[in-house]
Write a protein that holds these residues in place. Structure first.
Motif, PDB file in Angstrom:
ATOM      1  N   ARG A  61       9.397 -35.518  44.707  1.00 16.19           N
ATOM      2  CA  ARG A  61       8.028 -35.899  44.607  1.00 16.19           C
ATOM      3  C   ARG A  61       7.197 -35.843  45.663  1.00 16.19           C
ATOM      4  O   ARG A  61       7.854 -36.325  47.044  1.00 16.19           O
ATOM      5  N   SER A  62       6.187 -35.284  45.804  1.00 13.73           N
ATOM      6  CA  SER A  62       5.224 -35.070  47.055  1.00 13.73           C
ATOM      7  C   SER A  62       3.920 -35.611  46.797  1.00 13.73           C
ATOM      8  O   SER A  62       3.161 -34.999  45.797  1.00 13.73           O
ATOM      9  N   TRP A  63       3.406 -36.642  47.174  1.00  9.28           N
ATOM     10  CA  TRP A  63       2.186 -37.183  47.024  1.00  9.28           C
ATOM     11  C   TRP A  63       0.917 -36.794  47.812  1.00  9.28           C
ATOM     12  O   TRP A  63       1.318 -36.751  49.104  1.00  9.28           O
ATOM     13  N   ASP A  64       0.074 -36.529  47.100  1.00  6.11           N
ATOM     14  CA  ASP A  64      -1.117 -36.089  48.000  1.00  6.11           C
ATOM     15  C   ASP A  64      -2.355 -37.307  47.858  1.00  6.11           C
ATOM     16  O   ASP A  64      -3.062 -37.217  46.641  1.00  6.11           O
ATOM     17  N   GLU A  65      -2.437 -38.120  48.838  1.00  3.26           N
ATOM     18  CA  GLU A  65      -3.152 -39.352  48.324  1.00  3.26           C
ATOM     19  C   GLU A  65      -4.639 -39.207  48.603  1.00  3.26           C
ATOM     20  O   GLU A  65      -5.385 -39.972  47.656  1.00  3.26           O
ATOM     21  N   ASP A  66      -5.075 -38.103  49.082  1.00  3.47           N
ATOM     22  CA  ASP A  66      -6.334 -37.650  49.407  1.00  3.47           C
ATOM     23  C   ASP A  66      -6.921 -37.194  47.689  1.00  3.47           C
ATOM     24  O   ASP A  66      -7.982 -37.523  47.436  1.00  3.47           O
ATOM     25  N   LYS A  67      -6.125 -36.446  47.092  1.00  2.00           N
ATOM     26  CA  LYS A  67      -6.509 -35.869  45.984  1.00  2.00           C
ATOM     27  C   LYS A  67      -5.902 -36.932  44.778  1.00  2.00           C
ATOM     28  O   LYS A  67      -6.322 -36.410  43.583  1.00  2.00           O
ATOM     29  N   ASN A  68      -5.172 -37.994  44.969  1.00  2.00           N
ATOM     30  CA  ASN A  68      -4.509 -38.830  44.023  1.00  2.00           C
ATOM     31  C   ASN A  68      -3.631 -38.041  42.868  1.00  2.00           C
ATOM     32  O   ASN A  68      -3.848 -38.252  41.866  1.00  2.00           O
ATOM     33  N   VAL A  69      -2.983 -37.031  43.466  1.00  2.00           N
ATOM     34  CA  VAL A  69      -2.087 -36.280  42.754  1.00  2.00           C
ATOM     35  C   VAL A  69      -0.698 -36.413  43.123  1.00  2.00           C
ATOM     36  O   VAL A  69      -0.267 -36.603  44.310  1.00  2.00           O
ATOM     37  N   VAL A  70       0.401 -35.896  42.469  1.00  2.00           N
ATOM     38  CA  VAL A  70       1.817 -35.877  42.648  1.00  2.00           C
ATOM     39  C   VAL A  70       2.266 -34.349  42.502  1.00  2.00           C
ATOM     40  O   VAL A  70       1.885 -33.779  41.361  1.00  2.00           O
ATOM     41  N   GLN A  71       3.027 -33.750  43.434  1.00  2.00           N
ATOM     42  CA  GLN A  71       3.714 -32.588  42.934  1.00  2.00           C
ATOM     43  C   GLN A  71       5.192 -32.751  42.915  1.00  2.00           C
ATOM     44  O   GLN A  71       5.657 -33.534  43.399  1.00  2.00           O
ATOM     45  N   LEU A  72       5.504 -32.590  41.587  1.00  2.00           N
ATOM     46  CA  LEU A  72       6.958 -32.716  41.177  1.00  2.00           C
ATOM     47  C   LEU A  72       7.715 -31.392  41.490  1.00  2.00           C
ATOM     48  O   LEU A  72       7.239 -30.175  40.847  1.00  2.00           O
ATOM     49  N   ILE A  73       8.543 -31.316  42.153  1.00  2.00           N
ATOM     50  CA  ILE A  73       9.312 -30.001  42.584  1.00  2.00           C
ATOM     51  C   ILE A  73      10.821 -30.058  42.155  1.00  2.00           C
ATOM     52  O   ILE A  73      11.502 -30.822  42.567  1.00  2.00           O
ATOM     53  N   ALA A  74      11.196 -29.326  41.204  1.00  2.00           N
ATOM     54  CA  ALA A  74      12.289 -29.245  40.470  1.00  2.00           C
ATOM     55  C   ALA A  74      13.025 -27.957  41.138  1.00  2.00           C
ATOM     56  O   ALA A  74      12.616 -26.668  40.971  1.00  2.00           O
ATOM     57  N   MET A  75      14.301 -27.811  41.319  1.00  2.00           N
ATOM     58  CA  MET A  75      15.096 -26.906  41.444  1.00  2.00           C
ATOM     59  C   MET A  75      16.057 -26.835  40.170  1.00  2.00           C
ATOM     60  O   MET A  75      16.783 -27.624  39.774  1.00  2.00           O
ATOM     61  N   VAL A  76      16.043 -25.350  39.663  1.00  2.00           N
ATOM     62  CA  VAL A  76      16.465 -25.113  38.451  1.00  2.00           C
ATOM     63  C   VAL A  76      17.274 -24.023  38.782  1.00  2.00           C
ATOM     64  O   VAL A  76      16.886 -22.854  39.210  1.00  2.00           O
ATOM     65  N   LEU A  77      18.640 -24.329  38.242  1.00  2.00           N
ATOM     66  CA  LEU A  77      19.627 -22.941  38.214  1.00  2.00           C
ATOM     67  C   LEU A  77      19.593 -22.376  36.886  1.00  2.00           C
ATOM     68  O   LEU A  77      19.615 -23.013  35.740  1.00  2.00           O
ATOM     69  N   CYS A  78      19.498 -21.225  36.832  1.00  2.00           N
ATOM     70  CA  CYS A  78      19.095 -20.602  35.512  1.00  2.00           C
ATOM     71  C   CYS A  78      19.990 -19.278  35.553  1.00  2.00           C
ATOM     72  O   CYS A  78      19.752 -18.175  36.342  1.00  2.00           O
TER      73      CYS A  78
END
Length: 106
Positions: free
Chosen positions: A57-74
């Motif tokens: 999870r990466s928070w951007d407090e200025d924009k009040n959003v979270v980036q969820l970063i998932a690594m997926v093996l496919c």
């Protein structure tokens, strides 16, 4: 003759090993919805037969959003399933943006 047959079986076993690629999925959502979106994404991935190796999870407090970063093996044969998952994830009302990219092997 046995040596010849053994080499044929070994060669066919090597060819049948599925190719695997790693993808980085980045889902942006409001910070207040992050836990709910993680649960939805995990359920969607599981139903698609995929599983992330990690979620950050990466928070951007200025924009009040979270980036969820998932690594997926496919496996490459599952790539269409991954694309359908990404389209469904982008349609979730809690999700503002979905990005995905292939990750070069280390």
């Amino acid at each position: 003759m046995m040596k010849f047959l053994k080499s044929i079986f070994q060669a066919s076993a090597v060819r049948k090993t599925p190719a695997v690629a790693t993808y980085r999925l980045t889902v942006t959502c409001p910070a207040t919805q992050a836990d709910r979106v993680v649960c939805l994404l995990l359920a969607e991935l599981k139903s698609a037969g995929l599983a992330p190796s990690q979620i950050l999870r990466s928070w951007d407090e200025d924009k009040n959003v979270v980036q969820l970063i998932a690594m997926v093996l496919c496996q490459l044969v599952q790539r269409a399933v991954l694309v359908r998952f990404i389209n469904r994830a982008g349609a979730l009302p809690q999700v503002r943006q979905v990005r995905w990219e292939g990750v070069a092997p280390a």
